[in-house]
Write an enzyme that holds these catalytic residues in place. Structure first.
Site, PDB file in Angstrom:
ATOM      1  N   ASP A   1      49.262  32.519  42.429  1.00 41.75           N
ATOM      2  CA  ASP A   1      49.104  33.601  43.404  1.00 41.75           C
ATOM      3  C   ASP A   1      50.345  33.622  44.301  1.00 41.75           C
ATOM      4  O   ASP A   1      51.380  34.147  43.896  1.00 41.75           O
ATOM      5  CB  ASP A   1      47.795  33.346  44.160  1.00 41.75           C
ATOM      6  CG  ASP A   1      47.386  34.472  45.087  1.00 41.75           C
ATOM      7  OD1 ASP A   1      47.639  35.636  44.754  1.00 41.75           O
ATOM      8  OD2 ASP A   1      46.799  34.186  46.148  1.00 41.75           O
TER       9      ASP A   1
ATOM     10  N   ASP B   1      44.274  27.497  37.615  1.00 36.24           N
ATOM     11  CA  ASP B   1      43.563  28.705  37.217  1.00 36.24           C
ATOM     12  C   ASP B   1      44.436  29.947  37.399  1.00 36.24           C
ATOM     13  O   ASP B   1      44.517  30.789  36.524  1.00 36.24           O
ATOM     14  CB  ASP B   1      42.244  28.843  38.010  1.00 36.24           C
ATOM     15  CG  ASP B   1      42.428  28.661  39.520  1.00 36.24           C
ATOM     16  OD1 ASP B   1      43.564  28.402  39.983  1.00 36.24           O
ATOM     17  OD2 ASP B   1      41.425  28.778  40.252  1.00 36.24           O
TER      18      ASP B   1
ATOM     19  N   LYS C   1      49.372  36.505  39.344  1.00 33.12           N
ATOM     20  CA  LYS C   1      49.445  37.719  40.166  1.00 33.12           C
ATOM     21  C   LYS C   1      50.841  37.777  40.795  1.00 33.12           C
ATOM     22  O   LYS C   1      51.022  37.396  41.940  1.00 33.12           O
ATOM     23  CB  LYS C   1      48.405  37.663  41.305  1.00 33.12           C
ATOM     24  CG  LYS C   1      46.976  37.890  40.876  1.00 33.12           C
ATOM     25  CD  LYS C   1      46.088  38.241  42.075  1.00 33.12           C
ATOM     26  CE  LYS C   1      45.467  37.036  42.696  1.00 33.12           C
ATOM     27  NZ  LYS C   1      44.297  37.342  43.569  1.00 33.12           N
TER      28      LYS C   1
ATOM     29  N   GLY D   1      39.860  24.823  40.772  1.00 30.07           N
ATOM     30  CA  GLY D   1      39.865  26.020  39.923  1.00 30.07           C
ATOM     31  C   GLY D   1      40.169  25.822  38.452  1.00 30.07           C
ATOM     32  O   GLY D   1      39.805  26.645  37.623  1.00 30.07           O
TER      33      GLY D   1
ATOM     34  N   ASP E   1      36.754  30.802  42.331  1.00 30.66           N
ATOM     35  CA  ASP E   1      35.631  30.959  43.245  1.00 30.66           C
ATOM     36  C   ASP E   1      35.855  32.050  44.287  1.00 30.66           C
ATOM     37  O   ASP E   1      36.978  32.465  44.560  1.00 30.66           O
ATOM     38  CB  ASP E   1      35.390  29.653  44.006  1.00 30.66           C
ATOM     39  CG  ASP E   1      36.482  29.385  45.040  1.00 30.66           C
ATOM     40  OD1 ASP E   1      37.658  29.329  44.641  1.00 30.66           O
ATOM     41  OD2 ASP E   1      36.157  29.260  46.235  1.00 30.66           O
TER      42      ASP E   1
ATOM     43  N   PHE F   1      41.165  40.473  43.669  1.00 33.30           N
ATOM     44  CA  PHE F   1      40.527  39.163  43.793  1.00 33.30           C
ATOM     45  C   PHE F   1      39.567  38.952  42.639  1.00 33.30           C
ATOM     46  O   PHE F   1      38.679  39.770  42.408  1.00 33.30           O
ATOM     47  CB  PHE F   1      39.815  39.016  45.138  1.00 33.30           C
ATOM     48  CG  PHE F   1      39.522  37.574  45.454  1.00 33.30           C
ATOM     49  CD1 PHE F   1      40.516  36.749  45.974  1.00 33.30           C
ATOM     50  CD2 PHE F   1      38.270  37.036  45.202  1.00 33.30           C
ATOM     51  CE1 PHE F   1      40.268  35.403  46.238  1.00 33.30           C
ATOM     52  CE2 PHE F   1      38.010  35.689  45.468  1.00 33.30           C
ATOM     53  CZ  PHE F   1      39.006  34.879  45.988  1.00 33.30           C
TER      54      PHE F   1
HETATM   55  P1  IMP Z   1      48.635  29.959  45.454  1.00 36.98           P
HETATM   56  O1  IMP Z   1      48.919  28.623  46.093  1.00 36.98           O
HETATM   57  O2  IMP Z   1      48.616  31.057  46.462  1.00 36.98           O
HETATM   58  O3  IMP Z   1      49.472  30.280  44.251  1.00 36.98           O
HETATM   59  O4  IMP Z   1      47.147  29.952  45.051  1.00 36.98           O
HETATM   60  C1  IMP Z   1      46.625  29.263  44.073  1.00 36.98           C
HETATM   61  C2  IMP Z   1      45.155  29.059  44.369  1.00 36.98           C
HETATM   62  O5  IMP Z   1      44.595  30.120  45.139  1.00 36.98           O
HETATM   63  C3  IMP Z   1      44.405  29.061  43.074  1.00 36.98           C
HETATM   64  O6  IMP Z   1      44.336  27.771  42.541  1.00 36.98           O
HETATM   65  C4  IMP Z   1      43.058  29.602  43.495  1.00 36.98           C
HETATM   66  O7  IMP Z   1      42.253  28.530  43.898  1.00 36.98           O
HETATM   67  C5  IMP Z   1      43.312  30.463  44.682  1.00 36.98           C
HETATM   68  N1  IMP Z   1      43.266  31.909  44.332  1.00 36.98           N
HETATM   69  C6  IMP Z   1      44.296  32.763  44.300  1.00 36.98           C
HETATM   70  N2  IMP Z   1      43.913  33.990  43.919  1.00 36.98           N
HETATM   71  C7  IMP Z   1      42.585  33.908  43.690  1.00 36.98           C
HETATM   72  C8  IMP Z   1      41.597  34.863  43.237  1.00 36.98           C
HETATM   73  O8  IMP Z   1      41.857  36.048  42.953  1.00 36.98           O
HETATM   74  N3  IMP Z   1      40.334  34.386  43.117  1.00 36.98           N
HETATM   75  C9  IMP Z   1      39.992  33.101  43.397  1.00 36.98           C
HETATM   76  N4  IMP Z   1      40.890  32.182  43.804  1.00 36.98           N
HETATM   77  C10 IMP Z   1      42.178  32.582  43.954  1.00 36.98           C
HETATM   78 MG    MG Z   2      42.194  26.615  43.288  1.00 36.26          MG
END
Ligand code: IMP
Ligand code: MG
Length: 180
Positions: free
Chosen positions: A106, A103, A134, A44, A162, A155
């Site tokens: 989350d 990117d 987020k 990302g 992606d 999202f």
């Molecule tokens: P985390 O480990 O949940 O913080 O997620 C991080 C990864 O989840 C990011 O690097 C993204 O690849 C993916 N991700 C989280 N939210 C989104 C979104 O809204 N769109 C696309 N990819 C997301």
């Molecule tokens: Mg990612």
């Protein structure tokens, strides 16, 4: 031909570019005069890192650049909850100052895993930078040092992000409309 999902622009190219300039303003004094390694979390972060490093260059900041591939999303919009290293970085991080780029922040699992991993490998200091945050979705407590935009729990696609491995190439960030 693959149709794009119905989506609405959230941040256009100009808005992203202006925010990157501001981010560089926030981080430049922290990063200057260091033996800096920028590590992008794939996939990302590729577009954000590419734009960010070119603006850092204009501030005479010249990091070495590497990538690590971490995976937590196995299709669709649902996370499995587990983060694994699919491809490691090759740079030696011992005693180094790192700038980790992703990117979006989350649940926090990816950056939390990455930070712990690189501290374990001997990094001396780690700063983290994400284009999007987020906070509502956080499962693991994690705050990035530099955040482009804080957004609601929607999202988003484009600019590296992606939906089922597609739409990363969009030069802007958009919100995907839920289908009824
Ligand atoms: P985390 O480990 O949940 O913080 O997620 C991080 C990864 O989840 C990011 O690097 C993204 O690849 C993916 N991700 C989280 N939210 C989104 C979104 O809204 N769109 C696309 N990819 C997301
Ligand atoms: Mg990612």
């Amino acid at each position: 031909m693959i149709p794009h999902p119905i989506h609405e622009t959230l941040f256009d190219e100009d808005t992203i570019h202006k925010r990157i300039l501001e981010l560089v303003g926030e981080m430049k004094d922290d990063l200057r005069d260091r033996d800096l390694i920028m590590i992008g979390i794939l996939r990302g972060s590729f577009m954000f890192l590419a734009d960010l490093c070119r603006e850092l260059y204009r501030e005479q900041i010249h990091p070495s650049i590497d990538f690590i591939t971490l995976e937590s999303y196995y299709g669709g919009t649902e996370s499995s909850g587990e983060v694994r290293i699919a491809k490691d970085a090759s740079v030696n991080v011992e005693g180094a100052h790192l700038l980790l780029i992703d990117d979006i922040l989350d649940t926090g699992r990816t950056l939390d895993t990455a930070e712990k991993y690189f501290f374990n490998k001997g990094a001396e200091q780690i700063k983290t930078c994400v284009l999007l945050d987020k906070p509502e979705r956080r499962v693991v407590p994690f705050e990035a040092d530099y955040v482009g935009f804080t957004i609601e729990n929607r999202f988003v696609i484009g600019y590296g992000l992606d939906y089922d491995s597609r739409f990363r190439e969009l030069p802007y960030i958009a919100v995907v409309q839920e289908e009824n």
